[in-house]
Each structure stands twice: as structure tokens, then as C-alpha cells.
Design an enzyme around this catalytic site. Sequence first.
Site, PDB file in Angstrom:
ATOM      1  N   ASP A 107      38.548  47.424  48.763  1.00  8.51           N
ATOM      2  CA  ASP A 107      39.637  47.262  49.726  1.00  8.51           C
ATOM      3  C   ASP A 107      39.447  48.291  50.847  1.00  8.51           C
ATOM      4  O   ASP A 107      38.695  48.054  51.794  1.00  8.51           O
ATOM      5  CB  ASP A 107      40.951  47.449  48.949  1.00  8.51           C
ATOM      6  CG  ASP A 107      42.198  47.195  49.764  1.00  8.51           C
ATOM      7  OD1 ASP A 107      42.161  46.347  50.652  1.00  8.51           O
ATOM      8  OD2 ASP A 107      43.224  47.840  49.494  1.00  8.51           O
ATOM      9  N   ASP A 163      45.594  42.992  38.739  1.00 11.73           N
ATOM     10  CA  ASP A 163      46.998  42.968  38.332  1.00 11.73           C
ATOM     11  C   ASP A 163      47.991  43.202  39.477  1.00 11.73           C
ATOM     12  O   ASP A 163      47.625  43.701  40.542  1.00 11.73           O
ATOM     13  CB  ASP A 163      47.243  44.076  37.315  1.00 11.73           C
ATOM     14  CG  ASP A 163      47.203  45.467  37.967  1.00 11.73           C
ATOM     15  OD1 ASP A 163      46.225  45.753  38.686  1.00 11.73           O
ATOM     16  OD2 ASP A 163      48.153  46.248  37.782  1.00 11.73           O
ATOM     17  N   ARG A 169      46.663  39.932  34.820  1.00 11.00           N
ATOM     18  CA  ARG A 169      45.220  40.151  34.631  1.00 11.00           C
ATOM     19  C   ARG A 169      44.528  38.979  33.935  1.00 11.00           C
ATOM     20  O   ARG A 169      43.340  38.756  34.121  1.00 11.00           O
ATOM     21  CB  ARG A 169      44.971  41.409  33.797  1.00 11.00           C
ATOM     22  CG  ARG A 169      45.364  42.705  34.481  1.00 11.00           C
ATOM     23  CD  ARG A 169      44.758  43.882  33.727  1.00 11.00           C
ATOM     24  NE  ARG A 169      45.355  45.154  34.119  1.00 11.00           N
ATOM     25  CZ  ARG A 169      45.001  45.864  35.182  1.00 11.00           C
ATOM     26  NH1 ARG A 169      44.054  45.415  35.970  1.00 11.00           N
ATOM     27  NH2 ARG A 169      45.583  47.004  35.470  1.00 11.00           N
TER      28      ARG A 169
HETATM   29  P1  IMP Z   1      40.053  50.890  47.515  1.00 11.09           P
HETATM   30  O1  IMP Z   1      39.814  52.293  47.028  1.00 11.09           O
HETATM   31  O2  IMP Z   1      41.162  50.856  48.544  1.00 11.09           O
HETATM   32  O3  IMP Z   1      38.806  50.188  47.989  1.00 11.09           O
HETATM   33  O4  IMP Z   1      40.673  50.052  46.329  1.00 11.09           O
HETATM   34  C1  IMP Z   1      40.027  49.907  45.180  1.00 11.09           C
HETATM   35  C2  IMP Z   1      40.888  49.474  44.016  1.00 11.09           C
HETATM   36  O5  IMP Z   1      42.239  49.108  44.351  1.00 11.09           O
HETATM   37  C3  IMP Z   1      40.280  48.226  43.443  1.00 11.09           C
HETATM   38  O6  IMP Z   1      39.264  48.560  42.553  1.00 11.09           O
HETATM   39  C4  IMP Z   1      41.467  47.561  42.764  1.00 11.09           C
HETATM   40  O7  IMP Z   1      41.603  48.065  41.460  1.00 11.09           O
HETATM   41  C5  IMP Z   1      42.636  47.952  43.611  1.00 11.09           C
HETATM   42  N1  IMP Z   1      42.945  46.843  44.554  1.00 11.09           N
HETATM   43  C6  IMP Z   1      42.596  46.766  45.860  1.00 11.09           C
HETATM   44  N2  IMP Z   1      43.039  45.630  46.419  1.00 11.09           N
HETATM   45  C7  IMP Z   1      43.678  44.954  45.423  1.00 11.09           C
HETATM   46  C8  IMP Z   1      44.340  43.671  45.368  1.00 11.09           C
HETATM   47  O8  IMP Z   1      44.453  42.900  46.359  1.00 11.09           O
HETATM   48  N3  IMP Z   1      44.852  43.323  44.149  1.00 11.09           N
HETATM   49  C9  IMP Z   1      44.760  44.108  43.039  1.00 11.09           C
HETATM   50  N4  IMP Z   1      44.151  45.307  43.056  1.00 11.09           N
HETATM   51  C10 IMP Z   1      43.626  45.718  44.231  1.00 11.09           C
END
Ligand code: IMP
Length: 184
Positions: A107, A163, A169
Site C-alpha cells: 500500500d 481483514d 480473512r
Molecule cells: P503499507 O506498509 O502501507 O504498504 O501496508 C502494508 C500492510 O497494510 C499490508 O501488508 C496489509 O497487511 C495492510 N493493508 C494495506 N492495504 C490494505 C487493504 O486494502 N486491506 C487490508 N489490509 C491492507
Amino acid sequence: MKNIRLQDLEFEPFISEEEIKQRVHALAQELKAALAEENPVFVCMLSGAFIFAADLLRAYDKDNTEISFLKWSSYQGTSSKGKMTEHLPLLIDVKGRTVVIIEDIVDSGRTLEALHQHLKEKDVKKSLVVSLLYKPQACITNYRPDWFGFEIPSKFVLGYGMDYNEQGRLLKSIYTLKEKTSSC
Ligand code: IMP
Ligand code: MG
């Protein structure tokens, strides 16, 4: 496929079980070809990637495949809170190894950035990332997955391991948050 309601939110179908299955099998073959000369150890990011990791590595299908687990979190509800919390450390020695991180979704890219740094401090040979989903417009770091299943818009998703406040999940397909339609 029908919409589903979890707690206070409504979700609509986004990626079907069949589409996921086909893409995961194709990804496993891509990994097999790209890692043919390596002896990688896979690290599954809990909890979100547990179903993807199981399906991917069974399709990867090499008898000597090693897998370990790491649990970090930065998410609460439907958005990333930025600060990383470690719940389960890596319990194997990865020094000198090629590590392939298995993620559910990239993300903001902050988790990837922190993970690469963490593995660098453990003297790995190299760290690579395979993620089922990738939200390029949400990515605010220079880190990208080396392989991904689907590129998606910056919308919250759940199912297939992912989730909403620990629920959803086990859904077999992926759902996305339903846009609120304004009524006048
Ligand atoms: P980042 O560090 O912002 O890239 O986010 C990483 C983590 O956030 C991912 O591994 C997911 O566990 C969680 N995450 C990010 N986007 C989503 C989503 O749309 N749904 C559920 N979990 C998310
Ligand atoms: Mg995750």
C-alpha cells in the site's frame, strides 16, 4: 457474487476466486523461473499473507522449499497508521540467504521499506518481494514489489487473507469497500 456486510461497512466483489487461482499459479511459475539458480527462503508476512503464501508455495512446488514467518502491523481499521509494531520476530538465521518476502498487499510501501532495512541488518544476500496486490497510487516510498499478482486502485480490500478489524480473512474472493452513494 453478492455484497457482504462486516461490522459497520459494506463490501462488493472485486477479484473472483478463479481469477486469483489462475494468477497465483502463473506467479508461482514466474518465481520458479526467476529463482532457478537460487536457494531462497520465503518469509510470509502474518497475518494477511497466510493464505496467499500457502497457495503460492504449493504451486511453486519444490520439495526443499523453506518458509518462515514474521508478524508486523501498521494497519488499524481501513488505513495505515504508519508506525510499525513487531508481534513475532523472524526465528531463523537469514545471514547470506536470498530472502523472498511474501506480502498480501503493498500500500504505502512503508512496510517494505522497513523490511528491506531489517533484512539488510541481518546480512542477507538479497531481499525480494512478491505481493498478491499492489496499490501504485498509494505508494509513497521507492520500494516496489519484485513480483505482484494484481495492480489495484487505492481502495480498501479484504478477503483471501486480508481483514477488516480481523474479520473477512477466510473469504475466498477479494472484496472492496462499497462507495457510499449519496441520496438526496
Ligand atoms: P503499507 O506498509 O502501507 O504498504 O501496508 C502494508 C500492510 O497494510 C499490508 O501488508 C496489509 O497487511 C495492510 N493493508 C494495506 N492495504 C490494505 C487493504 O486494502 N486491506 C487490508 N489490509 C491492507
Ligand atoms: Mg500484510
